[in-house]
Design a protein around this motif. Structure first.
Motif, mmCIF file in Angstrom:
data_model
loop_
_atom_site.group_PDB
_atom_site.id
_atom_site.type_symbol
_atom_site.label_atom_id
_atom_site.label_comp_id
_atom_site.label_asym_id
_atom_site.label_seq_id
_atom_site.Cartn_x
_atom_site.Cartn_y
_atom_site.Cartn_z
ATOM 1 N N MET A 69 11.382 -16.698 49.241
ATOM 2 C CA MET A 69 10.179 -16.628 48.409
ATOM 3 C C MET A 69 9.431 -17.958 48.409
ATOM 4 O O MET A 69 8.200 -17.999 48.357
ATOM 5 N N SER A 70 10.213 -19.067 48.474
ATOM 6 C CA SER A 70 9.596 -20.385 48.514
ATOM 7 C C SER A 70 8.747 -20.543 49.768
ATOM 8 O O SER A 70 7.612 -21.037 49.713
ATOM 9 N N LYS A 71 9.274 -20.114 50.925
ATOM 10 C CA LYS A 71 8.525 -20.204 52.179
ATOM 11 C C LYS A 71 7.261 -19.351 52.132
ATOM 12 O O LYS A 71 6.188 -19.772 52.560
ATOM 13 N N VAL A 72 7.419 -18.131 51.612
ATOM 14 C CA VAL A 72 6.269 -17.236 51.504
ATOM 15 C C VAL A 72 5.236 -17.819 50.529
ATOM 16 O O VAL A 72 4.027 -17.747 50.770
ATOM 17 N N GLY A 73 5.730 -18.409 49.438
ATOM 18 C CA GLY A 73 4.832 -19.002 48.448
ATOM 19 C C GLY A 73 3.994 -20.123 49.029
ATOM 20 O O GLY A 73 2.785 -20.211 48.776
ATOM 21 N N TYR A 74 4.631 -20.994 49.837
ATOM 22 C CA TYR A 74 3.896 -22.092 50.467
ATOM 23 C C TYR A 74 2.879 -21.553 51.473
ATOM 24 O O TYR A 74 1.767 -22.092 51.604
ATOM 25 N N MET A 75 3.244 -20.497 52.195
ATOM 26 C CA MET A 75 2.332 -19.898 53.156
ATOM 27 C C MET A 75 1.122 -19.295 52.437
ATOM 28 O O MET A 75 -0.020 -19.469 52.869
ATOM 29 N N LEU A 76 1.374 -18.632 51.327
ATOM 30 C CA LEU A 76 0.296 -18.044 50.537
ATOM 31 C C LEU A 76 -0.595 -19.130 49.934
ATOM 32 O O LEU A 76 -1.830 -18.998 49.895
#
Length: 221
Positions: free
Chosen positions: A153-160
């Motif tokens: 979720m952290s990786k996806v959050g940074y991408m978003l």
């Protein structure tokens, strides 16, 4: 009694060395002279007190400059010494000129082309944000409501977050380009362009629900 000043700086006595004079920006520290003593400052030779030559004699109680003060011209505050002229204005004029000459000066066709590129990229970025959000929903449905692991979720959050930053930058540039197009069409003055560009800058976001404050609280903890 009299003080000696150039309007911004004052002559003071060195508190650690009697008889030695220094410059200060504090009027409270200005040394009080008799008129004879004040006049004597301008008759000193050598380089040590050459800085005093640009100063003038002012009556302490009235703030009035003495008519026979060195460099007095009889027109209130005008002196023969060049030090009253702030030569920083020369650099400011040159910098301003270079800034104006450095303007690209896009015409309406160029502005339309740039706007079209921005609109196209904004559409792609919006689609990317939507895809990320839908991918999260697809994952949750596929795994029977289970949320992704925290590090994922952290990786996806940074991408978003990166996508949303691009969205904000593109929208800001679109606002600026629109001002430039209007300026070209309606022949804005330089001051009008500057005013409209400043007004086109995004204002800080204000939350519309309690989730805005809740989210900030979590992030700040």
């Amino acid at each position: 009694m009299y003080i000696v000043t150039d309007g911004k700086n004052y002559v003071m006595e060195n508190p650690f060395k009697q008889g030695e004079l220094l410059s200060t920006t504090s009027p409270l520290k200005a040394k009080k002279f008799t008129y004879k003593q004040a006049k004597g400052l301008f008759q000193r030779g050598g380089k040590k007190y050459s800085w005093v030559k640009s100063y003038h004699i002012v009556e302490e109680s009235t703030g009035e400059e003495m008519e026979d003060s060195p460099y007095y011209k009889g027109s209130g505050g005008c002196y023969l010494d060049e030090s009253d002229f702030d030569y920083e204005i020369i650099d400011q004029i040159l910098n301003e000129t270079n800034s104006i000459l450095g303007l690209a000066g896009w015409n309406l066709t160029q502005l339309d082309t740039i706007m079209n590129l921005l609109v196209s990229e904004l559409s792609r970025v919006d689609s990317a944000e939507s895809d990320i959000e839908h991918a999260l929903q697809v994952y949750k449905e596929k795994h029977l409501g289970k949320r992704p692991q925290a590090h994922k979720m952290s990786k996806v959050g940074y991408m978003l977050d990166d996508i949303r930053d691009k969205h904000k930058q593109i929208k800001q540039c679109m606002n600026y380009i629109q001002v430039m197009k209007d300026a070209n069409t309606y022949q804005y003055t330089l001051e009008k362009i500057k005013l409209e560009l400043s007004k086109a800058k995004h204002m800080p976001y204000k939350g519309r629900t309690e989730y805005f404050d809740k989210t900030l609280k979590i992030l700040e903890e």
